[in-house]
Design a protein around this motif. Structure first.
Motif, mmCIF file in Angstrom:
data_model
loop_
_atom_site.group_PDB
_atom_site.id
_atom_site.type_symbol
_atom_site.label_atom_id
_atom_site.label_comp_id
_atom_site.label_asym_id
_atom_site.label_seq_id
_atom_site.Cartn_x
_atom_site.Cartn_y
_atom_site.Cartn_z
ATOM 1 N N GLU A 94 -8.078 -21.975 15.362
ATOM 2 C CA GLU A 94 -8.948 -21.169 16.218
ATOM 3 C C GLU A 94 -9.814 -20.205 15.418
ATOM 4 O OE1 GLU A 94 -6.368 -19.467 19.219
ATOM 5 O OE2 GLU A 94 -6.254 -21.380 20.283
ATOM 6 N N GLY A 95 -10.378 -20.728 14.317
ATOM 7 C CA GLY A 95 -11.324 -19.943 13.528
ATOM 8 C C GLY A 95 -10.717 -18.969 12.538
ATOM 9 N N LYS A 96 -9.409 -18.880 12.435
ATOM 10 C CA LYS A 96 -8.761 -17.988 11.474
ATOM 11 C C LYS A 96 -7.874 -18.804 10.541
ATOM 12 C CE LYS A 96 -8.596 -13.922 14.417
ATOM 13 N NZ LYS A 96 -7.754 -12.880 15.003
ATOM 14 N N GLN A 97 -7.694 -18.278 9.335
ATOM 15 C CA GLN A 97 -6.824 -18.962 8.378
ATOM 16 C C GLN A 97 -5.507 -18.209 8.235
ATOM 17 O OE1 GLN A 97 -8.627 -19.925 4.633
ATOM 18 N NE2 GLN A 97 -9.435 -21.806 5.511
ATOM 19 N N TYR A 98 -4.428 -18.981 8.162
ATOM 20 C CA TYR A 98 -3.076 -18.444 8.024
ATOM 21 C C TYR A 98 -2.356 -19.177 6.894
ATOM 22 C CZ TYR A 98 -4.100 -16.926 12.802
ATOM 23 O OH TYR A 98 -4.678 -16.379 13.914
ATOM 24 N N GLN A 99 -1.707 -18.443 6.013
ATOM 25 C CA GLN A 99 -0.874 -19.032 4.971
ATOM 26 C C GLN A 99 0.464 -19.404 5.618
ATOM 27 O OE1 GLN A 99 -3.585 -18.985 2.481
ATOM 28 N NE2 GLN A 99 -1.729 -19.102 1.326
ATOM 29 N N LEU A 100 0.797 -20.671 5.618
ATOM 30 C CA LEU A 100 2.055 -21.101 6.235
ATOM 31 C C LEU A 100 3.179 -21.254 5.213
ATOM 32 C CD1 LEU A 100 0.869 -23.757 8.840
ATOM 33 C CD2 LEU A 100 1.210 -21.296 9.139
ATOM 34 N N GLY A 101 2.847 -21.490 3.951
ATOM 35 C CA GLY A 101 3.861 -21.685 2.922
ATOM 36 C C GLY A 101 3.529 -22.880 2.065
ATOM 37 N N LYS A 102 4.568 -23.562 1.590
ATOM 38 C CA LYS A 102 4.400 -24.729 0.718
ATOM 39 C C LYS A 102 5.159 -25.926 1.280
ATOM 40 C CE LYS A 102 3.867 -22.122 -3.517
ATOM 41 N NZ LYS A 102 2.708 -22.546 -4.226
ATOM 42 N N VAL A 103 4.653 -27.104 0.964
ATOM 43 C CA VAL A 103 5.348 -28.344 1.342
ATOM 44 C C VAL A 103 6.581 -28.456 0.446
ATOM 45 C CG1 VAL A 103 5.226 -30.853 1.487
ATOM 46 C CG2 VAL A 103 3.184 -29.483 1.991
ATOM 47 N N VAL A 104 7.770 -28.413 1.052
ATOM 48 C CA VAL A 104 9.007 -28.534 0.268
ATOM 49 C C VAL A 104 9.526 -29.964 0.247
ATOM 50 C CG1 VAL A 104 9.698 -26.133 0.464
ATOM 51 C CG2 VAL A 104 10.450 -27.747 2.196
ATOM 52 N N ARG A 105 9.175 -30.739 1.265
ATOM 53 C CA ARG A 105 9.530 -32.148 1.291
ATOM 54 C C ARG A 105 8.807 -32.803 2.455
ATOM 55 N NH1 ARG A 105 13.989 -32.919 5.014
ATOM 56 N NH2 ARG A 105 14.756 -30.885 5.630
ATOM 57 N N ILE A 106 8.929 -34.105 2.546
ATOM 58 C CA ILE A 106 8.330 -34.866 3.634
ATOM 59 C C ILE A 106 9.425 -35.722 4.246
ATOM 60 C CG2 ILE A 106 6.582 -36.581 4.234
ATOM 61 C CD1 ILE A 106 5.486 -35.214 1.335
ATOM 62 N N MET A 107 9.464 -35.708 5.570
ATOM 63 C CA MET A 107 10.473 -36.499 6.287
ATOM 64 C C MET A 107 9.791 -37.699 6.926
ATOM 65 S SD MET A 107 12.842 -33.714 8.340
ATOM 66 C CE MET A 107 11.724 -33.727 9.709
ATOM 67 N N GLU A 108 10.504 -38.792 6.921
ATOM 68 C CA GLU A 108 10.033 -39.989 7.615
ATOM 69 C C GLU A 108 10.664 -39.982 8.997
ATOM 70 O OE1 GLU A 108 9.976 -44.819 6.985
ATOM 71 O OE2 GLU A 108 10.970 -43.544 5.520
#
Length: 179
Positions: free
Chosen positions: A116-130
């Motif tokens: 919605e037009g704003k940027q937020y730092q969410l963190g880092k990708v720690v892994r990916i799940m299937e």
């Protein structure tokens, strides 16, 4: 022994199979048999990485089995090779089409939500799940994020994942930071 280039984990030796030194393999490749096409394998142990060659391997039931070159004894296979990660040098990985990525390339990238037009730092990708429907990025916040909680962001390019920039080390997503 020469040191390996950048390694990519592609599977794990889980246990022994039979009495002649064969081992069971849990493959992270798709399809699972692709792991048998890589050579050499690097196995992670308590003393670092060890290079091994696979003498033979095949599908067995719903899984895979393999025999390491020079190993023909169950006890040796159990003591020296079971419960070890299997990796290959990244240069052995097949080239991908533009816009495609290996999971290991995404792990560790910063995740920014452009919501919605704003940027937020969410963190880092720690892994990916299937999952059955689509893959999911597991994003863990840190001190520079909104909070330290973990978020599950569907890996759906063009819908939730809007861009990936490996050089900047960033994944941009369209994801409500409150979710």
């Amino acid at each position: 022994m020469s040191e390996p280039e950048k390694l990519v984990t592609i599977g794990r030796i889980t246990s022994v199979y039979g009495v002649r030194g064969w081992v069971k393999i849990h493959s992270f490749t798709e399809p699972m048999e692709n792991i048998l096409a890589f050579s050499p394998w690097w196995l992670r142990g308590s003393k670092g990485w060890e290079k091994v060659e696979i003498a033979e391997g095949r599908r067995h039931g719903k899984g895979l089995i393999a025999r390491i070159e020079g190993v023909d004894d169950r006890d040796v296979a159990q003591e020296q090779y079971c419960q070890r990660d299997i990796a290959v040098e990244s240069s052995q990985m097949p080239a991908l089409q533009e816009g495609e990525f290996y999971w290991h390339q995404l792990e560790g990238l910063e995740v920014v939500s452009d919501f919605e037009g704003k940027q937020y730092q969410l963190g880092k990708v720690v892994r990916i799940m299937e999952t059955g429907a689509n893959d999911v990025l597991v994003v863990r916040g840190g001190s520079d994020g909104i909070e330290s909680r973990e978020r599950l962001v569907p890996y759906v390019p063009g819908e939730f994942v809007t861009s990936i920039d490996l050089e900047l080390g960033r994944v941009t997503v369209n994801w409500d930071p409150e979710f």
